[in-house]
Design a protein around this motif. Sequence first.
Motif, PDB file in Angstrom:
ATOM      1  N   HIS A  77      13.154  -1.687 -12.431  1.00  0.00           N
ATOM      2  CA  HIS A  77      12.223  -2.184 -13.435  1.00  0.00           C
ATOM      3  C   HIS A  77      10.806  -1.663 -13.182  1.00  0.00           C
ATOM      4  O   HIS A  77      10.045  -1.434 -14.119  1.00  0.00           O
ATOM      5  CB  HIS A  77      12.219  -3.707 -13.439  1.00  0.00           C
ATOM      6  N   LEU A  78      10.472  -1.494 -11.918  1.00  0.00           N
ATOM      7  CA  LEU A  78       9.152  -0.979 -11.533  1.00  0.00           C
ATOM      8  C   LEU A  78       9.328   0.154 -10.534  1.00  0.00           C
ATOM      9  O   LEU A  78      10.192   0.071  -9.652  1.00  0.00           O
ATOM     10  CB  LEU A  78       8.303  -2.074 -10.876  1.00  0.00           C
ATOM     11  N   ALA A  79       8.501   1.187 -10.651  1.00  0.00           N
ATOM     12  CA  ALA A  79       8.511   2.284  -9.679  1.00  0.00           C
ATOM     13  C   ALA A  79       7.076   2.538  -9.252  1.00  0.00           C
ATOM     14  O   ALA A  79       6.222   2.858 -10.082  1.00  0.00           O
ATOM     15  CB  ALA A  79       9.119   3.537 -10.284  1.00  0.00           C
ATOM     16  N   VAL A  80       6.807   2.367  -7.962  1.00  0.00           N
ATOM     17  CA  VAL A  80       5.452   2.513  -7.429  1.00  0.00           C
ATOM     18  C   VAL A  80       5.516   3.304  -6.124  1.00  0.00           C
ATOM     19  O   VAL A  80       6.575   3.423  -5.512  1.00  0.00           O
ATOM     20  CB  VAL A  80       4.803   1.132  -7.165  1.00  0.00           C
ATOM     21  N   PRO A  81       4.374   3.843  -5.687  1.00  0.00           N
ATOM     22  CA  PRO A  81       4.381   4.567  -4.408  1.00  0.00           C
ATOM     23  C   PRO A  81       4.732   3.666  -3.221  1.00  0.00           C
ATOM     24  O   PRO A  81       5.503   4.054  -2.352  1.00  0.00           O
ATOM     25  CB  PRO A  81       2.948   5.096  -4.297  1.00  0.00           C
ATOM     26  N   ASP A  82       4.165   2.458  -3.178  1.00  0.00           N
ATOM     27  CA  ASP A  82       4.473   1.519  -2.102  1.00  0.00           C
ATOM     28  C   ASP A  82       4.018   0.134  -2.532  1.00  0.00           C
ATOM     29  O   ASP A  82       3.505  -0.049  -3.644  1.00  0.00           O
ATOM     30  CB  ASP A  82       3.832   1.947  -0.766  1.00  0.00           C
ATOM     31  N   ILE A  83       4.178  -0.853  -1.667  1.00  0.00           N
ATOM     32  CA  ILE A  83       3.947  -2.246  -2.042  1.00  0.00           C
ATOM     33  C   ILE A  83       2.483  -2.561  -2.309  1.00  0.00           C
ATOM     34  O   ILE A  83       2.179  -3.620  -2.876  1.00  0.00           O
ATOM     35  CB  ILE A  83       4.489  -3.207  -0.961  1.00  0.00           C
ATOM     36  N   ARG A  84       1.565  -1.664  -1.983  1.00  0.00           N
ATOM     37  CA  ARG A  84       0.147  -1.911  -2.269  1.00  0.00           C
ATOM     38  C   ARG A  84      -0.152  -1.881  -3.753  1.00  0.00           C
ATOM     39  O   ARG A  84      -1.174  -2.408  -4.197  1.00  0.00           O
ATOM     40  CB  ARG A  84      -0.728  -0.875  -1.555  1.00  0.00           C
ATOM     41  N   PHE A  85       0.724  -1.268  -4.545  1.00  0.00           N
ATOM     42  CA  PHE A  85       0.458  -1.059  -5.961  1.00  0.00           C
ATOM     43  C   PHE A  85       1.102  -2.119  -6.852  1.00  0.00           C
ATOM     44  O   PHE A  85       1.142  -1.965  -8.069  1.00  0.00           O
ATOM     45  CB  PHE A  85       0.948   0.332  -6.375  1.00  0.00           C
ATOM     46  N   VAL A  86       1.592  -3.192  -6.244  1.00  0.00           N
ATOM     47  CA  VAL A  86       2.239  -4.258  -7.002  1.00  0.00           C
ATOM     48  C   VAL A  86       1.324  -5.477  -7.026  1.00  0.00           C
ATOM     49  O   VAL A  86       0.745  -5.851  -6.005  1.00  0.00           O
ATOM     50  CB  VAL A  86       3.594  -4.635  -6.371  1.00  0.00           C
ATOM     51  N   ASP A  87       1.193  -6.102  -8.200  1.00  0.00           N
ATOM     52  CA  ASP A  87       0.398  -7.328  -8.315  1.00  0.00           C
ATOM     53  C   ASP A  87       1.308  -8.514  -8.036  1.00  0.00           C
ATOM     54  O   ASP A  87       1.970  -9.051  -8.925  1.00  0.00           O
ATOM     55  CB  ASP A  87      -0.212  -7.440  -9.716  1.00  0.00           C
ATOM     56  N   TRP A  88       1.361  -8.913  -6.791  1.00  0.00           N
ATOM     57  CA  TRP A  88       2.277  -9.967  -6.371  1.00  0.00           C
ATOM     58  C   TRP A  88       1.896 -11.322  -6.960  1.00  0.00           C
ATOM     59  O   TRP A  88       2.775 -12.162  -7.215  1.00  0.00           O
ATOM     60  CB  TRP A  88       2.319 -10.030  -4.847  1.00  0.00           C
ATOM     61  N   ASN A  89       0.607 -11.574  -7.169  1.00  0.00           N
ATOM     62  CA  ASN A  89       0.187 -12.843  -7.750  1.00  0.00           C
ATOM     63  C   ASN A  89       0.728 -13.004  -9.173  1.00  0.00           C
ATOM     64  O   ASN A  89       1.163 -14.088  -9.565  1.00  0.00           O
ATOM     65  CB  ASN A  89      -1.340 -12.944  -7.757  1.00  0.00           C
ATOM     66  N   LYS A  90       0.726 -11.920  -9.958  1.00  0.00           N
ATOM     67  CA  LYS A  90       1.243 -12.001 -11.327  1.00  0.00           C
ATOM     68  C   LYS A  90       2.754 -12.175 -11.351  1.00  0.00           C
ATOM     69  O   LYS A  90       3.293 -12.867 -12.215  1.00  0.00           O
ATOM     70  CB  LYS A  90       0.819 -10.764 -12.110  1.00  0.00           C
ATOM     71  N   LEU A  91       3.430 -11.555 -10.397  1.00  0.00           N
ATOM     72  CA  LEU A  91       4.876 -11.750 -10.305  1.00  0.00           C
ATOM     73  C   LEU A  91       5.199 -13.204  -9.980  1.00  0.00           C
ATOM     74  O   LEU A  91       6.130 -13.788 -10.546  1.00  0.00           O
ATOM     75  CB  LEU A  91       5.471 -10.821  -9.253  1.00  0.00           C
ATOM     76  N   ARG A  92       4.440 -13.778  -9.080  1.00  0.00           N
ATOM     77  CA  ARG A  92       4.656 -15.192  -8.738  1.00  0.00           C
ATOM     78  C   ARG A  92       4.350 -16.079  -9.938  1.00  0.00           C
ATOM     79  O   ARG A  92       5.100 -17.029 -10.234  1.00  0.00           O
ATOM     80  CB  ARG A  92       3.771 -15.591  -7.552  1.00  0.00           C
TER      81      ARG A  92
END
Length: 296
Positions: A77-92
Amino acid sequence: MRMPVGQPPQAVRPTCPRVRFSGRTVKLRFLRNISIQSTRSVVQATGMARVQQNFNSAGVGLFFRLFGGGQSLALPHLAVPDIRFVDWNKLRAAGFRGLVFDKDNTLSRPFALEVEPRLRGALVHCLAAFEGRAVLYSNSAGLKQYDPDGAEARQLEAALGIPVLRHEDKKPGGGCTELEAHFGCPASDLIMVGDRYLTDVAFGNRHGMLTIHVQPLTSQGEPFGVLLARRVEEFWVARWTTAGVDPPSHVRATYTSLQDFIKEPSKGSHPPTVAAATSGTTAVAAAMPPDPASEN
């Protein structure tokens, strides 16, 4: 006496012909030789387990089944270089309740027992966003076939500070009963994060998780079989994406605007991969409003 490099020290017999060895000395030498042989056997067994681990029958079987349909299982569903590029707060905030991480080349370099230094801050941040609700789901540590007594799992837990889930089958095979029991929620409320399309992504998609693909941290230290499999996966995922194949639909995500789950990269960092030409898949993502029924 200088010993050959890479060999354990051996007992040196005195050169004086008058020296006699007592029965106790012979016994101690015998026990010491047995100890050395046992140590070598453990090392050889561990090495053999890693060689066997390179072959993933469940992954190979799934790969051939995908040609008959269901290619979407290999697309994240998502493809990013690494976990720094994910907005974890919005996912939560979107209602997701737990994180399932692969280890090698996702959080750490292959076989390393520490988090990749450049990812430490992001890992702390995402664990805080999910209040520590995360596990490592590995095809080595915690897998009963290769880690039957959980020794490697305990070592990883002590080194990384994240629980290692004990489970029966290799990804992408097996069910997710252990995961749902651990988190106390359905698999659709979980997020699978990993660097392999036919193991991590396919496993998560099979069970209705949101899947996030990250680029491998390094090729150094990876077994040849893994490197070869990765090339094959990337080639076919790119072809399926170009042909218009989409990831599976998700109950908490639509195809309209999942870009909200991706953070703007900091200055000097490479932007998230949205085009298949870079990542082998399109980063499609959109957050749906939080589901009131899921908020307990």
